[in-house]
Design a protein around this motif. Sequence first.
Motif, PDB file in Angstrom:
ATOM      1  N   ASP A  10     -30.390  57.054  53.227  1.00 38.53           N
ATOM      2  CA  ASP A  10     -31.643  56.403  52.857  1.00 38.53           C
ATOM      3  C   ASP A  10     -31.502  54.920  53.173  1.00 38.53           C
ATOM      4  O   ASP A  10     -30.402  54.363  53.076  1.00 38.53           O
ATOM      5  N   VAL A  11     -32.608  54.295  53.534  1.00 36.67           N
ATOM      6  CA  VAL A  11     -32.546  52.875  53.881  1.00 36.67           C
ATOM      7  C   VAL A  11     -33.757  52.146  53.303  1.00 36.67           C
ATOM      8  O   VAL A  11     -34.872  52.659  53.339  1.00 36.67           O
ATOM      9  N   LYS A  12     -33.485  50.978  52.743  1.00 38.04           N
ATOM     10  CA  LYS A  12     -34.533  50.084  52.253  1.00 38.04           C
ATOM     11  C   LYS A  12     -34.452  48.811  53.083  1.00 38.04           C
ATOM     12  O   LYS A  12     -33.381  48.207  53.218  1.00 38.04           O
ATOM     13  N   ARG A  13     -35.575  48.395  53.641  1.00 39.14           N
ATOM     14  CA  ARG A  13     -35.643  47.238  54.534  1.00 39.14           C
ATOM     15  C   ARG A  13     -36.406  46.108  53.842  1.00 39.14           C
ATOM     16  O   ARG A  13     -37.490  46.338  53.297  1.00 39.14           O
ATOM     17  N   THR A  14     -35.823  44.898  53.889  1.00 38.79           N
ATOM     18  CA  THR A  14     -36.474  43.727  53.317  1.00 38.79           C
ATOM     19  C   THR A  14     -36.486  42.613  54.359  1.00 38.79           C
ATOM     20  O   THR A  14     -35.419  42.129  54.774  1.00 38.79           O
ATOM     21  N   ALA A  15     -37.684  42.230  54.811  1.00 37.54           N
ATOM     22  CA  ALA A  15     -37.799  41.115  55.762  1.00 37.54           C
ATOM     23  C   ALA A  15     -37.466  39.819  55.034  1.00 37.54           C
ATOM     24  O   ALA A  15     -37.915  39.590  53.914  1.00 37.54           O
ATOM     25  N   MET A  16     -36.671  38.988  55.673  1.00 35.19           N
ATOM     26  CA  MET A  16     -36.276  37.702  55.112  1.00 35.19           C
ATOM     27  C   MET A  16     -36.959  36.588  55.917  1.00 35.19           C
ATOM     28  O   MET A  16     -37.573  36.847  56.953  1.00 35.19           O
ATOM     29  N   GLU A  17     -36.804  35.372  55.475  1.00 34.18           N
ATOM     30  CA  GLU A  17     -37.391  34.231  56.177  1.00 34.18           C
ATOM     31  C   GLU A  17     -36.777  34.103  57.571  1.00 34.18           C
ATOM     32  O   GLU A  17     -35.571  34.252  57.747  1.00 34.18           O
ATOM     33  N   THR A  18     -37.627  33.854  58.589  1.00 38.40           N
ATOM     34  CA  THR A  18     -37.121  33.669  59.952  1.00 38.40           C
ATOM     35  C   THR A  18     -36.312  32.384  60.041  1.00 38.40           C
ATOM     36  O   THR A  18     -36.422  31.490  59.190  1.00 38.40           O
ATOM     37  N   ILE A  19     -35.508  32.298  61.088  1.00 42.72           N
ATOM     38  CA  ILE A  19     -34.645  31.140  61.316  1.00 42.72           C
ATOM     39  C   ILE A  19     -35.114  30.428  62.576  1.00 42.72           C
ATOM     40  O   ILE A  19     -35.321  31.075  63.611  1.00 42.72           O
ATOM     41  N   ASP A  20     -35.280  29.126  62.503  1.00 42.32           N
ATOM     42  CA  ASP A  20     -35.695  28.316  63.652  1.00 42.32           C
ATOM     43  C   ASP A  20     -34.555  28.268  64.666  1.00 42.32           C
ATOM     44  O   ASP A  20     -33.464  27.792  64.369  1.00 42.32           O
ATOM     45  N   ALA A  21     -34.827  28.750  65.878  1.00 39.39           N
ATOM     46  CA  ALA A  21     -33.827  28.743  66.947  1.00 39.39           C
ATOM     47  C   ALA A  21     -34.026  27.584  67.907  1.00 39.39           C
ATOM     48  O   ALA A  21     -33.297  27.448  68.886  1.00 39.39           O
ATOM     49  N   SER A  23     -36.943  24.942  70.169  1.00 41.24           N
ATOM     50  CA  SER A  23     -37.869  25.082  71.295  1.00 41.24           C
ATOM     51  C   SER A  23     -38.948  26.131  71.037  1.00 41.24           C
ATOM     52  O   SER A  23     -39.377  26.835  71.951  1.00 41.24           O
ATOM     53  N   GLY A  24     -39.357  26.279  69.781  1.00 40.41           N
ATOM     54  CA  GLY A  24     -40.418  27.213  69.439  1.00 40.41           C
ATOM     55  C   GLY A  24     -39.975  28.651  69.253  1.00 40.41           C
ATOM     56  O   GLY A  24     -40.788  29.514  68.943  1.00 40.41           O
ATOM     57  N   ALA A  25     -38.694  28.936  69.422  1.00 40.63           N
ATOM     58  CA  ALA A  25     -38.172  30.298  69.253  1.00 40.63           C
ATOM     59  C   ALA A  25     -37.687  30.495  67.818  1.00 40.63           C
ATOM     60  O   ALA A  25     -37.306  29.539  67.140  1.00 40.63           O
ATOM     61  N   THR A  26     -37.711  31.738  67.379  1.00 39.69           N
ATOM     62  CA  THR A  26     -37.192  32.075  66.054  1.00 39.69           C
ATOM     63  C   THR A  26     -36.299  33.307  66.132  1.00 39.69           C
ATOM     64  O   THR A  26     -36.418  34.128  67.042  1.00 39.69           O
ATOM     65  N   PHE A  27     -35.399  33.417  65.157  1.00 40.29           N
ATOM     66  CA  PHE A  27     -34.612  34.619  64.958  1.00 40.29           C
ATOM     67  C   PHE A  27     -35.205  35.345  63.765  1.00 40.29           C
ATOM     68  O   PHE A  27     -35.453  34.739  62.722  1.00 40.29           O
ATOM     69  N   GLY A  28     -35.445  36.634  63.918  1.00 40.93           N
ATOM     70  CA  GLY A  28     -35.853  37.440  62.782  1.00 40.93           C
ATOM     71  C   GLY A  28     -34.637  37.736  61.932  1.00 40.93           C
ATOM     72  O   GLY A  28     -33.516  37.826  62.433  1.00 40.93           O
ATOM     73  N   ARG A  29     -34.846  37.878  60.650  1.00 39.70           N
ATOM     74  CA  ARG A  29     -33.733  38.187  59.741  1.00 39.70           C
ATOM     75  C   ARG A  29     -34.192  39.284  58.793  1.00 39.70           C
ATOM     76  O   ARG A  29     -35.247  39.179  58.173  1.00 39.70           O
ATOM     77  N   ILE A  30     -33.389  40.334  58.702  1.00 41.96           N
ATOM     78  CA  ILE A  30     -33.727  41.473  57.841  1.00 41.96           C
ATOM     79  C   ILE A  30     -32.488  41.891  57.057  1.00 41.96           C
ATOM     80  O   ILE A  30     -31.377  41.880  57.589  1.00 41.96           O
ATOM     81  N   ARG A  31     -32.705  42.253  55.806  1.00 41.82           N
ATOM     82  CA  ARG A  31     -31.641  42.799  54.958  1.00 41.82           C
ATOM     83  C   ARG A  31     -31.950  44.277  54.743  1.00 41.82           C
ATOM     84  O   ARG A  31     -33.088  44.650  54.442  1.00 41.82           O
ATOM     85  N   PHE A  32     -30.937  45.100  54.912  1.00 41.01           N
ATOM     86  CA  PHE A  32     -31.057  46.533  54.662  1.00 41.01           C
ATOM     87  C   PHE A  32     -30.098  46.919  53.541  1.00 41.01           C
ATOM     88  O   PHE A  32     -28.982  46.409  53.477  1.00 41.01           O
ATOM     89  N   GLU A  33     -30.537  47.831  52.699  1.00 46.68           N
ATOM     90  CA  GLU A  33     -29.669  48.450  51.704  1.00 46.68           C
ATOM     91  C   GLU A  33     -29.695  49.941  51.992  1.00 46.68           C
ATOM     92  O   GLU A  33     -30.775  50.538  52.100  1.00 46.68           O
TER      93      GLU A  33
END
Length: 132
Positions: A10-21, A23-33
Amino acid sequence: MNQQVKGPFDVKRTAMETIDAGSGATFGRIRFEKRFHGELDATSVVEMLSAGNPASGSAGYVAVEHLTGALQGRKGAFMMQHNGVMDRGQASLTLTVVPDSGTDELSGLRGSMQIDIAEGGAHFYTFDFTIG
C-alpha cells in the motif's frame, strides 16, 4: 544464495513544496509512506525529487527509501535508492539496496526490487536479494 519474495504493498503519497532549481525551473518533491505485505513485512518512508516536461510525457526522478520490518522473518532495516525515467511515456526504474545499509538481522543485505502497478492502481513488489 539468491532469493526472491513477492507481494502487494500500500502507498500513501503526499506532495511537498517544490524546490527552486533556478532559471524558472523547479524540482517536484513527494513523500511516500508504504506498507509492504507478505514475506517482506515492512513499512517505509520515501523522499523523492523529480523534474521533467509534463507536456512531452518525459521526466526523471531520484529517491531514497528507508524500510523497517522483517524479510522472511529476519528483523532489521535497510535503505533503497530509486532512479526512474519516463521517456515520452515509457517508464524505466532501477531500485537498488544501498550497500551496507542493512541493520540487525538484515546486515549484509544486497538486492534490487521491481515495482508493478496493476490496472486499477494496486501496487506489487518483486524483491531479489542475498544476505551474507
